[in-house]
Design an enzyme around this catalytic site. Structure first.
Site, short mmCIF file in Angstrom:
data_model
loop_
_atom_site.label_atom_id
_atom_site.label_comp_id
_atom_site.label_asym_id
_atom_site.label_seq_id
_atom_site.Cartn_x
_atom_site.Cartn_y
_atom_site.Cartn_z
N ASP A 1 0.84 -1.21 0.00
CA ASP A 1 0.00 0.00 0.00
C ASP A 1 0.87 1.25 0.00
OD1 ASP A 1 -2.34 1.85 1.06
OD2 ASP A 1 -3.28 -0.08 0.59
N ASP A 2 0.30 2.34 0.44
CA ASP A 2 0.92 3.67 0.42
C ASP A 2 2.31 3.67 1.06
OD1 ASP A 2 1.26 6.37 0.31
OD2 ASP A 2 -0.50 6.87 1.53
N LYS B 1 -4.11 -0.97 -6.91
CA LYS B 1 -5.16 -0.30 -6.13
C LYS B 1 -5.04 1.18 -6.45
CE LYS B 1 -6.44 0.51 -1.27
NZ LYS B 1 -6.02 0.23 0.12
N ASP C 1 -19.08 3.63 -7.48
CA ASP C 1 -20.18 3.96 -8.39
C ASP C 1 -20.05 3.14 -9.67
OD1 ASP C 1 -18.47 5.50 -10.33
OD2 ASP C 1 -18.20 6.81 -8.60
N ASP D 1 -13.07 2.39 4.33
CA ASP D 1 -11.89 2.31 5.20
C ASP D 1 -12.28 1.75 6.57
OD1 ASP D 1 -9.87 3.05 3.54
OD2 ASP D 1 -9.79 5.15 4.16
N GLU E 1 -5.67 -19.15 15.84
CA GLU E 1 -6.24 -18.19 14.89
C GLU E 1 -5.70 -18.44 13.47
OE1 GLU E 1 -7.04 -14.12 17.45
OE2 GLU E 1 -4.95 -14.71 17.09
C1 GLA Z 1 -6.89 5.43 1.78
C2 GLA Z 1 -7.31 4.01 1.48
C3 GLA Z 1 -6.63 3.07 2.44
C4 GLA Z 1 -5.14 3.22 2.31
C5 GLA Z 1 -4.74 4.66 2.54
C6 GLA Z 1 -3.28 4.90 2.25
O1 GLA Z 1 -7.39 5.87 2.96
O2 GLA Z 1 -8.69 3.88 1.54
O3 GLA Z 1 -7.02 1.74 2.19
O4 GLA Z 1 -4.74 2.81 1.04
O5 GLA Z 1 -5.49 5.55 1.73
O6 GLA Z 1 -2.91 6.21 2.42
#
Ligand code: GLA
Length: 731
Positions: free
Chosen positions: A367-368, A477, A535, A549, A615
């Site tokens: 991710d980010d 993403k 959408d 989120d 788990e």
């Molecule tokens: C948004 C996305 C999250 C994540 C953050 C990263 O909030 O919805 O899933 O990717 O950005 O900054």
């Protein structure tokens, strides 16, 4: 042919399996709307039009002294402003002579097999075997503005789509101030509006309210369809339930500013319009130029909300979502966002990947934070170059190691945004949307790139391709974490500033199309701070969108419930995350998080290494069941069994395979009660003649019995406790 024109009475009847839609050219060339509802064949439904001399409603000149002929009370196909209809109108203009009137009258029609398409905009697709198209040309004889009303009729799916193409036949420019995609006039009945509002982390909360006299509106002027109001709405009768009663659904295939307006007029007639919002919109239509509205998708169900949703689910799955993953099972993914936020390096990511691979996860999504100078959200957006301090040697070595673990690799981008603290912004401050001489709003510290600019799109295309070509990246993403304000484009002349928001969308769609054509095998997931752009427009490019989120299982039950009215399960991105939940602090059992996430495109958003051995075994089992039930959950019929707004104690939903040989009923006891009465849920969609075994335990009942009797939830202790019944046909 699903479209029939009757020359004698000048009616156009659009017929689907269960519905009829009809319009008629009247004596004055006005296109009146005569009917939309249960099938009525091609009977001329204009007998329902009840002309009355109405209070202070004017009469068109040609009607002479006929005081009962008024555009203000007649049901119309596409109403226009300035000529005596005082209700919400579909189109409004500024003519070359400064006047605002548009008087659209019938000119001609054409019926063609197949589906129309809309240049530059997403739309349902299909061949002559799927849909037929009616084009009705309307003209203003004075200004020579033309509006071609497009209707595609999807017989099998009970769906009608609409769009309007304007053409300026004048030698001077005309300004389109408003041009919606559809207008629906209902002459009779009491109606309620169901709409889906919310906020960040709480999208698509269903609200059902009586249509009031006067106007109601859901809209977005955020240049994004928004978390706050979804571009999807339903009109239903007060008595309409999941299983019975009339209802109309309308969804816009658009991701920018929009408005859905509903008005109950002086005669208790209800008009619904949907299209681009008129705020922040003014489109200069030059002589000979065209403007196309986004598409609106409509359905009518006489059998309640369940059927209405099913119609949308089918059409979206089959005729809107595209690409390799339209039907192919999507990999179970692990996303590092909630596991690490910005604090990671290759080793940490590999550790997460390793732990996940051991449990059956199939893809790692980074991710980010992997690019530019991006250690928090104040900087780096726009600099789409790998941050080699975190990922030495770039993405390739990491991706190779992830692949070696048997996992695919996915990557996060937020291409439309730019941080002021970035090399991109320093080099091109003009690329960020702002009004000259004014300081723009910041949101999440960031600005937004002007996607209407070709140079911006070229930069992003070049950078994204460079990254995607640098390693084996199989998923993207595409995020977008702010709304647009301070709307202005330094690239457009002042008389075209009212076009910026729509040109932004056209630019974004063009870039997405180009990228997806180049990378057809990549799985694209949409995201906008979760579900801020959930959408139909985005679903043309992404078969799934991160739904919210908010990953808390209890919250997600309501979010996913609201989402299910217009959108199929296959489009819902849904993950199991850690507890205490990062958004609410709530602790819910792993089993409940699993069952809720399984009503979507499934994955994990935590470091699985931190789970106990027990788990971990449970995660393995969840992944096995997700795969086992994939066809059922992603291709089957979906039923809402409870309404989590009415029943706060337990929620349930169901999937039934298209051949009705199996079904999965999922539920969650949300709140435990002592000494509780029996918790009972309905069962739907089975074949009454078939025999079903419940949970493989030898208990066999007919579909008729199960649907008649429903099922009891087992009594459980504790909040947020899941229940599952698997029904399998027993021959
Ligand atoms: C948004 C996305 C999250 C994540 C953050 C990263 O909030 O919805 O899933 O990717 O950005 O900054």
């Amino acid at each position: 042919m699903a479209i029939h024109y009757n020359r004698e009475n000048k009616t156009f009847t659009l017929s689907t399996k269960n519905t009829s839609y009809q319009m008629k050219v009247d004596t004055y060339g006005v296109l009146i709307h005569t009917y939309y509802g249960e099938s009525v064949g091609d009977a001329d439904m204009s007998y329902l039009i009840d002309l009355r001399d109405s209070g202070f409603s004017g009469n068109i000149y040609e009607a002479g002294n006929k005081r009962d002929y008024s555009l203000d009370t007649l049901p119309q196909e596409y109403s226009s402003s300035g000529v005596g209809d005082y209700r919400i109108t579909s189109v409004s203009v500024r003519n070359p002579d400064g006047s605002d009137a548009v008087d659209l009258r019938y000119d001609s029609f054409e019926i063609v097999p197949g589906k129309y398409d809309i240049p530059g905009l997403p739309a349902l697709y299909g061949g002559p075997e799927d849909a037929d198209t009616l084009k009705i040309t309307m003209k203003d004889r004075v200004t020579r503005l033309c509006a071609v009303l497009y209707y595609s009729v999807w017989e099998k799916q009970d769906i009608i789509t609409r769009s309007v193409r304007f053409y300026n036949g004048n030698e001077k420019p005309v300004i389109l101030k408003k041009a919606v995609s559809m207008n629906l006039d209902l002459m009779h009945g009491q109606w309620e509006l169901m709409h889906f509002h919310g906020r960040h982390c709480m999208e698509r909360q269903m609200e059902r309210i009586p249509v009031m006299s006067g106007k109601m509106e859901v809209r977005s002027t955020r240049a994004s369809s928004s978390h706050h109001h979804n571009p999807f709405a339903i009109l239903c009768a007060p008595e309409t339930t999941e299983m019975a009663g009339p209802c109309y659904g309308v969804g816009l295939v658009y991701s920018g500013n929009y408005s859905i307006q509903v008005e109950k007029d002086q005669m208790n007639q209800v008009r619904l319009t949907a299209g681009i919002a008129k705020e922040l919109f003014a489109w200069q239509l030059d002589p000979g130029a065209e403007f196309c509205t986004p598409e609106a998708v409509m359905t009518f169900s006489g059998e309640g909300l369940g059927r209405l949703s099913s119609n949308f689910h089918h059409i979206v799955r089959e005729h809107l979502c595209r690409g390799k993953y339209k039907h192919e099972r999507r990999p179970v993914l692990i996303n590092n966002w909630e596991a690490t936020y910005f604090d990671f390096n290759s080793e940490k990511i590999l550790e997460i990947a390793k732990g996940a691979a051991d449990l059956g996860v199939e893809m790692l999504v980074l991710d980010d934070g992997w690019f530019g100078k991006r250690d928090d959200d104040t900087s780096g957006l726009g600099d789409w170059f790998v941050n080699e301090k975190k990922l030495p040697g770039g993405l390739a070595p990491l991706v190779e190691q992830v692949n070696a673990l048997g996992l695919k690799f996915g990557l996060w981008f937020e291409p439309e945004a730019v941080s002021e603290d970035s090399d991109l912004y320093r080099a091109h401050p003009d690329w960020a949307i702002h009004i000259p001489e004014r300081r723009p709003n910041r949101s999440r510290y960031q600005l937004i790139l002007d996607m209407s600019r070709q140079d911006v799109r070229d930069y992003l295309y070049e950078r994204i391709c460079a990254i995607l070509d640098s390693a084996n990246i199989e998923y993207v993403k595409w995020d977008m974490n702010r709304n647009i304000s301070d709307v202005y484009s330094t690239n457009l002349p002042k008389e075209r500033q009212g076009e910026v928001c729509h040109r932004y969308m056209l630019g974004l769609y063009e870039l997405l199309e180009k990228l997806e054509t180049r990378y057809p095998d990549v799985l694209w997931e949409g995201c906008s701070g979760g579900g801020g752009r959930f959408d139909l427009g985005m679903m043309y490019y992404y078969p799934q969108i991160w739904c919210s989120d908010d990953t808390d299982a209890l919250e997600r039950i309501r979010i996913q419930y609201g989402t299910s009215f217009g959108y199929p399960i296959s489009t819902v991105g849904s993950h199991v995350s850690a507890v205490p939940n990062h958004q609410t602090g709530r602790i819910t059992p792993l089993s409940a998080r699993g069952i809720v996430a399984m009503a979507g495109s499934f994955g994990y958003e935590l470091d699985l290494n931190l789970l106990s051995e027990e788990e971990k075994e449970e995660v393995k089992e969840q992944i096995r069941s997700f795969k086992k039930y994939y066809n059922l959950t992603h291709e089957g019929e979906y039923y809402r069994l409870t309404n989590p707004w009415e029943n706060q104690l337990y929620a349930a939903w169901e999937f039934v395979s298209q051949d009705q040989t199996e079904a999965l009923i999922c539920g969650v006891q949300m709140l435990a009660q002592p000494n509780s009465p029996s918790q009972h849920i309905p069962v739907r969609g089975l074949d009454p003649q078939k025999q079903y075994e419940i949970n493989g335990n030898g208990q066999i009942l007919s579909g008729r019995a199960l649907m008649g009797g429903g099922l009891n939830f087992p009594r459980q202790e504790g909040d947020c406790m899941p229940v599952e019944f698997y029904l399998k046909e027993k021959k």
